[in-house]
Design a protein around this motif. Structure first.
Motif, PDB file in Angstrom:
ATOM      1  N   THR A   1       0.854  -1.193   0.000  1.00 26.34           N
ATOM      2  CA  THR A   1       0.000   0.000   0.000  1.00 26.34           C
ATOM      3  C   THR A   1       0.884   1.236   0.000  1.00 26.34           C
ATOM      4  O   THR A   1       0.648   2.195  -0.739  1.00 26.34           O
ATOM      5  N   THR A   2       1.911   1.192   0.850  1.00 26.68           N
ATOM      6  CA  THR A   2       2.925   2.246   0.859  1.00 26.68           C
ATOM      7  C   THR A   2       4.266   1.593   0.531  1.00 26.68           C
ATOM      8  O   THR A   2       4.898   0.981   1.395  1.00 26.68           O
ATOM      9  N   PRO A   3       4.703   1.659  -0.717  1.00 29.55           N
ATOM     10  CA  PRO A   3       5.929   0.979  -1.120  1.00 29.55           C
ATOM     11  C   PRO A   3       7.167   1.624  -0.491  1.00 29.55           C
ATOM     12  O   PRO A   3       7.127   2.796  -0.092  1.00 29.55           O
ATOM     13  N   PRO A   4       8.256   0.887  -0.394  1.00 29.59           N
ATOM     14  CA  PRO A   4       9.496   1.468   0.136  1.00 29.59           C
ATOM     15  C   PRO A   4      10.002   2.575  -0.783  1.00 29.59           C
ATOM     16  O   PRO A   4      10.019   2.414  -2.008  1.00 29.59           O
ATOM     17  N   GLU A   5      10.380   3.663  -0.209  1.00 27.48           N
ATOM     18  CA  GLU A   5      10.915   4.763  -0.999  1.00 27.48           C
ATOM     19  C   GLU A   5      11.931   5.549  -0.180  1.00 27.48           C
ATOM     20  O   GLU A   5      11.954   5.476   1.044  1.00 27.48           O
TER      21      GLU A   5
END
Length: 349
Positions: free
Chosen positions: A267-271
């Protein structure tokens, strides 16, 4: 007048009284096993020349350490390791690149430590001398150990051999998975050791190279978590900052299609950002300046991404001129020699 037989008997008695006591008669079963092993591997028995002035003193000392011989029992059989029980704590300071900030263990009062303590010191000495194949073979004797200090070092050694240029692909893959298993066991045994977290994260990342981008992205947060934990447990370890910087750089530089794949998985990808990567690489240098050629390289590459060509040139030059002691140092030098001419041309334009 005494007979010849009586004279010979008296000589024999006198000889028995004056000769040094027999090892086999004066020591316990455990100590006998130690000395039998000494006979098989005499080169391992290293004694400071000024420590014992007589054979008798040596025997007395061996009797004193008899109680420590039980430490040589490993899985129901005797095993002699390292530089020897007698001189386990007499050698010079052991070094280890990945654990340079770890405090030294205190010596036992009678200069005797456990075989596994000896093995750790011996392993660190081999690592410091960049003898990775000898180190892997040596630590392989402890693959069934329950000592996390040996297991994470075995994971590191397995990885080093796996990544060596002369290692064939099949062996490299096997060693990569072995390294993951050793690092996992080390962490399970001691989750308060920063090196266990660090090497587990490294090994998870390496395995991802064989299991595809999706698997690597799935493991991304786990890898980041363990690098952060390593820093929390030991903020004086420069390599943990470097590795977290590398994690940030990787995700800041992720191709668009992999970013899309990450968005599907999470849902919140690694960045991350190049600025964040730079902060960790700089922190690594603050903790231990010029500790690693690749950190200098990554500082240069990050400054290129941030369009700071002056600083990029500075760090790439440092990386190129770094004394090459390992195969990785040579690879770093090769990469800088490719980057520097392009950077110089770009700067002049």
């Amino acid at each position: 007048m005494e007979s010849m037989q009586q004279q010979q008997h008296k000589k024999h008695i006198k000889h028995q009284q004056t000769r040094p006591p027999s090892f086999m008669m004066s020591m316990s079963v455990r100590a006998r096993a130690v000395m039998n092993h000494f006979r098989q591997f005499p080169v391992l028995l290293r004694i400071r020349s000024n420590r014992f002035t007589s054979y008798k003193q040596f025997i007395i000392y061996l009797r004193q350490i008899d109680r420590h011989a039980r430490l040589l029992i490993n899985r129901s059989k005797f095993r002699f390791v390292g530089t020897g029980v007698v001189t386990a704590a007499l050698g010079g300071r052991a070094f280890s690149f990945w654990s340079s900030s770890e405090p030294e263990e205190k010596m036992a009062e009678d200069n005797v430590t456990s075989p596994e303590d000896v093995a750790v010191k011996e392993a660190d000495e081999l690592y410091h001398n960049h003898e990775i194949h000898k180190l892997y073979k040596y630590l392989g004797e402890f693959k069934d150990s329950e000592n996390p200090l040996l297991l994470w070092r075995l994971a590191r050694a397995s990885r080093d051999v796996a990544q060596h240029s002369h290692t064939d692909p099949e062996t490299s893959k096997r060693l990569t998975y072995e390294a993951l298993e050793y690092s996992k066991r080390a962490l399970e045994l001691d989750d308060a050791n920063f090196a266990c977290h660090k090497w587990y994260a490294i090994c998870i990342s390496d395995v991802g190279d064989y299991e595809g981008s999706k698997k690597k992205i799935l493991n991304a947060f786990k890898i980041q978590e363990h690098f952060k934990k390593a820093i929390e447990l030991n903020p004086k370890d420069a390599t943990s900052y470097h590795l977290l910087g590398l994690w940030c750089f990787t995700f800041a530089d992720l191709p668009w299609y992999q970013k899309k794949a990450a968005a599907v998985i999470f849902t919140t990808p690694p960045e991350s950002s190049f600025e964040e990567a730079l902060s960790y690489f700089n922190q690594a240098e603050e903790v231990e300046p010029n500790f690693y050629s690749k950190n200098l390289l990554m500082l240069g590459k990050t400054y290129i991404k941030l369009n700071n060509l002056k600083m990029a040139l500075l760090y790439l030059t440092k990386a190129r001129d770094y004394p090459a002691k390992t195969e990785e140092d040579l690879k770093v030098r090769e990469e800088t020699e490719l980057l520097l001419p392009k950077l110089t041309t770009k700067k002049s334009n």
